[in-house]
Design an enzyme around this catalytic site. Structure first.
Site, short mmCIF file in Angstrom:
data_model
loop_
_atom_site.label_atom_id
_atom_site.label_comp_id
_atom_site.label_asym_id
_atom_site.label_seq_id
_atom_site.Cartn_x
_atom_site.Cartn_y
_atom_site.Cartn_z
N ARG A 20 -7.54 -4.10 -5.40
CA ARG A 20 -6.36 -3.27 -5.56
C ARG A 20 -5.10 -4.11 -5.69
NH1 ARG A 20 -4.89 1.54 -1.40
NH2 ARG A 20 -4.20 -0.20 -0.10
N ASP A 33 -17.50 4.24 -0.08
CA ASP A 33 -16.25 3.89 0.60
C ASP A 33 -16.55 3.57 2.06
OD1 ASP A 33 -13.44 3.71 1.16
OD2 ASP A 33 -13.06 5.09 -0.49
N ASP A 61 0.86 -1.17 0.00
CA ASP A 61 0.00 0.00 0.00
C ASP A 61 0.91 1.24 0.00
OD1 ASP A 61 -1.74 2.07 0.46
OD2 ASP A 61 -2.52 1.31 2.35
N HIS A 120 -13.01 8.78 -8.99
CA HIS A 120 -12.90 8.54 -7.55
C HIS A 120 -12.02 9.62 -6.95
CE1 HIS A 120 -12.92 6.48 -3.78
NE2 HIS A 120 -11.66 6.12 -3.83
N ASP A 156 -3.84 4.65 -5.70
CA ASP A 156 -3.99 6.02 -5.18
C ASP A 156 -3.13 7.01 -5.97
OD1 ASP A 156 -5.71 5.01 -3.27
OD2 ASP A 156 -4.11 4.64 -1.84
N ASP A 161 -10.62 -3.55 -1.25
CA ASP A 161 -9.47 -2.65 -1.20
C ASP A 161 -8.53 -3.10 -0.08
OD1 ASP A 161 -7.84 -0.49 -1.67
OD2 ASP A 161 -9.31 1.04 -1.08
#
Length: 927
Positions: A583, A399, A255, A657, A599, A512
């Site tokens: 993701r 979300d 991440d 998004h 992201d 996610d």
């Protein structure tokens, strides 16, 4: 409370800074096995094959391999291994090397392969003390050099195509028991294992490494290759760079909040497949390993190649690519894909790991998301906004804030009091809801999921066998151990309607944070010495009774989405096709979910990066890819927002998004001109939905990505090998999105000159012969898109508020003629959401155009579907001689048709032929 506050401050520091802190992530020098293996450059491999042990049984050659100490006389055998060489039906080979008697089992990925590979016969051609030669039924030969061990794969012409261990980088570190330190009478340690073998530290995190070092390494050479591709996910170009003067490519799901551009750092997905392409052939390797992996690349065509990576003599050969795979653990298990053309090698990979299944049709349309739409009224307002401003949309996303205190499978009791009614209001317009479900589970007393997982032992364990406690969005969190089949069954059951109140078949899922993301873990992920379920086997206790997270890390997210997929199927008795967005990614993830590029930020560089990132993922199986339109972080100005919508409209997954701290950016919040341009981009997407849907159906059959780099179709043109700012949709459409700020024109490369290909501007139908680069004017309303001459593309021009409402609307068929005045195309039609197509309830048709006739016939004649769609217009571009008359023949009926010729751009329009798409038809032309 103080601890929680401190953690939240830390989270905001990481996630609110909008910049990568490289100190949070390892370099090769900080990764013990990468540093150790990369430094090893032997002049001669220690590995040799014992020719006396060679045996072939069916499709597999088996032989013993040993490592020897060449400094002793005679050379001393150090370790024993078993080599297996298998032949697979479509020209693929599998090479496995494992210890003959490993101290502990070594992990092999469990979900990457779609099924056991279909085998081919392997014949032993010859064997002596120096070489072993085997051949498959496809005409490929494998030459194994005995000492030192080298495995060379020859193409059908007998030329070397792939070579393993040519550069002596094969290593399989043998497992061993830890020695105890011994002290003499003075307290001096006399014997101790070397530093780093049984533990290593990164920042404040210690990895205990209970099995010790267990890394593997192999070099792969691609003779005559000009470029290499694959091993996503990274934020650099689609063609792989030489790494000798910097960091290797890293494959380790992480991440990385607002990742860097032009970087080989690890990010969310890790798919270890690499392709090499040259004028002679396309080949590839699939490194079947789910542990942390680093990959070095050397392309000898690069002028800046530094030979510090390997010690080899190239003999002046400049057209060659070398790679070296280094993994922390696992069995050496590599599939060699012998090609021979780009499409062949892509099919070979998807034959192993699976093609993208046919998605529900709505998922190919436009999605609107934000972290977060705050309540039911907000959702209703956004939904209504699309209708008010005449913008089509198919899904609204929620979300994490929709949940009750970030507890998944729950709803916030104040903000989302009536979820079923909210969903019903959306579905009345043909729209869907997508909600997020992450793998971290809030550790809160009374939360049913936490209570169940604790009681039943469903959580990942720490090195001491206790439930692992990490930190993520809910604060203190534990992580479900999806390696355990009981956990997957339990997790799947949570998606049942009775367990997830308010949901229906029109609620889909976003998985996610499944790298997995752990805010207080090393590199923002899970500790490597955490423990996962291992299927019990007799005599395997202690270390052998569990897998460590280091073994399965890159596969964790795959287990997560497979469990979600199972739950989505079973909630409706496998009637409806689920849509899942993930993701993280690993080989095989395409069978369960779409993927996005994570992201990103509202910057031109991230818009530009979306194309090569999705192209790399597409050729690695994950063709259903897109990026956050507008960027997740920051706020895009009107120009950037417009260009991003225009680019996104021609990428497989099309979703806007944004971050919770960004300014709201629904399309109608921009100025009138920008709103109009966004509307136009979305309408372009909807007009082509049936074209997209047909491409995705065909992908299920041929395994080829819908989103393609140019080299897949035009690999014989050297100019296209490094082009990644434009792309193909199937083989019929070419897109060059505007990716640069403030430009009034762009360069577009039109491939296919050798075959006299013609490309037609989709806006004007102007024909451009393929002849390399052209300059195209790009005012803010223009995105350069071209239809290939010789193709027929279906369109639906009556764009409505959602795709479901367009199901039975009429088609416009755009016929783009080639140099021979012919064209072909295909069309797929079904109900868009169920699995009824597997029971022959669909239409898969072929469209053909010649000067004499145009026909619509069924490819699959046994399949039918009662579509209400018909043909309201046929546009023929590039016509030189127009027919005097045309007649439609369908069934027993014959109808004369009206035509209009537009001489300015050589376009013939056949008006309202009214041909029914539920039956074959034919149009004849008279001159």
């Amino acid at each position: 409370m103080k601890t929680l506050c401190c953690l939240l401050v830390g989270i905001l520091a990481i996630y609110g800074s909008f910049a990568v802190d490289r100190n949070n992530f390892k370099t090769c020098e900080q990764s013990g096995f990468c540093k150790r293996l990369r430094a090893q450059k032997p002049e001669k491999s220690q590995y040799s094959l014992d020719p006396k042990t060679v045996a072939v049984q069916g499709n597999t050659l088996v032989a013993n391999v040993v490592t020897v100490d060449r400094e002793t006389q005679p050379p001393k055998v150090l370790h024993k291994y078993v080599l297996k060489l298998s032949a697979i039906k479509d020209g693929t080979f599998r090479v496995e090397i494992n210890e003959a008697e490993p101290l502990y089992p070594r992990y092999v990925p469990q979900l990457a392969l779609v099924s056991a590979p279909v085998t081919d016969k392997l014949e032993l051609v010859s064997s002596d003390d120096t070489k072993v030669i085997a051949a498959n039924s496809q005409g490929h030969r494998v030459v194994i050099t005995v000492d030192p061990l080298k495995i060379e794969f020859l193409d059908k012409s007998g030329e070397s195509a792939v070579v393993l261990n040519e550069n002596n980088q094969l290593f399989v570190e043998p497992l061993r028991k830890r020695k105890e330190a011994v002290e003499d009478e003075t307290g001096q340690i006399l014997e101790e294992d070397e530093e780093g073998t049984w533990g290593e530290t990164f920042k404040s995190h210690h990895d205990s490494k209970p099995r010790g070092n267990e890394a593997i390494s192999l070099d792969v050479s691609f003779p005559d290759a000009d470029q290499a591709y694959g091993i996503p996910e990274h934020s650099d170009k689609v063609n792989l760079a030489t790494t000798t003067s910097g960091e290797p490519y890293r494959l380790y799901n992480l991440d990385v909040f607002e990742y860097e551009l032009d970087s080989r750092m690890a990010i969310y997905a890790a798919i270890p497949v690499m392709y090499a392409h040259g004028s002679k052939r396309s080949v590839g390797v699939f490194w079947h390993n789910s542990a942390e992996t680093w990959v070095d690349v050397v392309n000898y065509a690069d002028s800046n190649v530094v030979s510090s990576l390997v010690n080899l003599v190239t003999g002046g050969q400049k057209r060659k690519v070398d790679a070296r795979f280094m993994s922390e653990s696992g069995v050496l298990d590599v599939f060699v894909l012998m090609g021979d053309k780009p499409k062949d090698v892509l099919r070979q990979y998807t034959a192993l790991t699976g093609a993208v299944p046919l998605p529900p049709k709505f998922s190919l349309a436009y999605h609107q998301s934000r972290w977060n739409y705050v309540d039911e009224n907000d959702v209703a307002s956004v939904d209504e906004g699309f209708d008010t401003h005449d913008i089509p949309a198919d899904a609204i996303w929620l979300d994490i804030e929709y949940t009750n205190g970030k507890k998944y499978f729950t709803w916030d009791a104040e903000k989302f009091q009536h979820p079923a009614e909210m969903v019903s209001n959306l579905t009345a317009k043909g729209r869907k809801l997508v909600v997020i479900i992450d793998p971290h589970i809030k550790r809160e007393a009374g939360y049913f999921l936490h209570e169940d997982a604790t009681e039943k032992g469903y959580y990942v364990k720490n090195k001491d066998g206790k439930d692992y406690d990490g930190w993520c969005w809910p604060g203190s969190s534990s992580y479900l151990d999806f390696m355990d089949p009981r956990v997957r069954e339990y997790y799947a059951s949570l998606y049942r309607y009775e367990n997830f109140a308010g949901t229906s078949k029109d609620v889909h899922i976003w998985n996610d944070m499944n790298e997995p993301s752990v805010f207080n873990g090393p590199e923002v992920t899970m500790l490597k010495d955490n423990r996962h379920y291992k299927s019990p086997e007799p005599g395997q206790e202690g270390i052998s009774s569990f897998w460590e997270h280091r073994h399965i890390h890159n596969e964790y997210g795959l287990f997560h989405i497979s469990a979600t997929h199972k739950g989505m199927l079973e909630r409706d008795d496998k009637k409806y096709r689920p849509f899942i967005l993930t993701r993280s990614g690993f080989a095989g993830a395409q069978r369960y979910a779409a993927i996005w590029t994570g992201d990103n930020s509202a910057e031109w560089g991230f818009l530009a990066a979306s194309v090569p990132m999705c192209l790399s993922l597409a050729i690695a199986g994950m063709s259903f890819c897109g990026s956050d339109v507008g960027g997740f972080f920051k706020y895009p100005d009107s120009e950037l927002m417009t260009r991003w919508y225009q680019a996104g409209a021609y990428q497989p997954f099309f979703r806007a998004h944004s971050h919770i701290e960004t300014k709201r950016r629904e399309p109608w919040l921009y100025d009138a001109q920008t709103l109009s341009l966004i509307r136009d981009a979305n309408r372009r997407r909807y007009a082509l939905l049936d074209f997209w849907y047909t491409l995705f159906f065909e992908q299920t059959r041929d395994g080829l990505p819908v989103f393609r780099p140019l080299f897949v179709e035009y690999g014989d043109e050297s100019e296209v090998l490094t082009i990644d700012n434009q792309h193909l949709l199937g083989d019929k459409m070419l897109v060059r999105p505007v990716l640069e700020k403030g430009v009034s024109s762009v360069q577009v490369y039109l491939p296919g000159a050798r075959t006299r290909t013609v490309w037609y501007d989709v806006d004007t139908y102007q024909a451009y012969p393929a002849d390399g680069y052209i300059t195209v004017d790009t005012p803010i309303s223009k995105i350069p898109v071209y239809q290939r001459g010789g193709s027929i593309i279906p369109r639906k021009e009556r764009v409505r508020r959602s795709s479901a409402l367009m199901a039975h609307d009429p088609y416009t068929l755009v016929v783009a003629l080639d140099a021979n005045n012919t064209a072909t195309g295909t069309l797929y039609i079904d109900d868009g959401e169920t699995y009824d197509y597997k029971n022959n309830k669909y239409i898969y048709a072929k469209l053909e155009y010649t000067q004499e006739r145009m026909t619509y016939t069924y490819i699959d004649e046994s399949a039918t579907y009662p579509t209400g769609s018909w043909v309201e217009r046929i546009v023929v571009a590039g016509i030189k001689t127009a027919p005097r008359s045309a007649k439609l023949l369908q069934g027993d009926s014959t109808t004369s048709l009206l035509m209009t010729l537009h001489k300015g751009n050589d376009v013939l329009v056949i008006r309202k032929p009214a041909a029914n798409m539920a039956k074959p038809w034919k149009i004849t032309f008279s001159y």
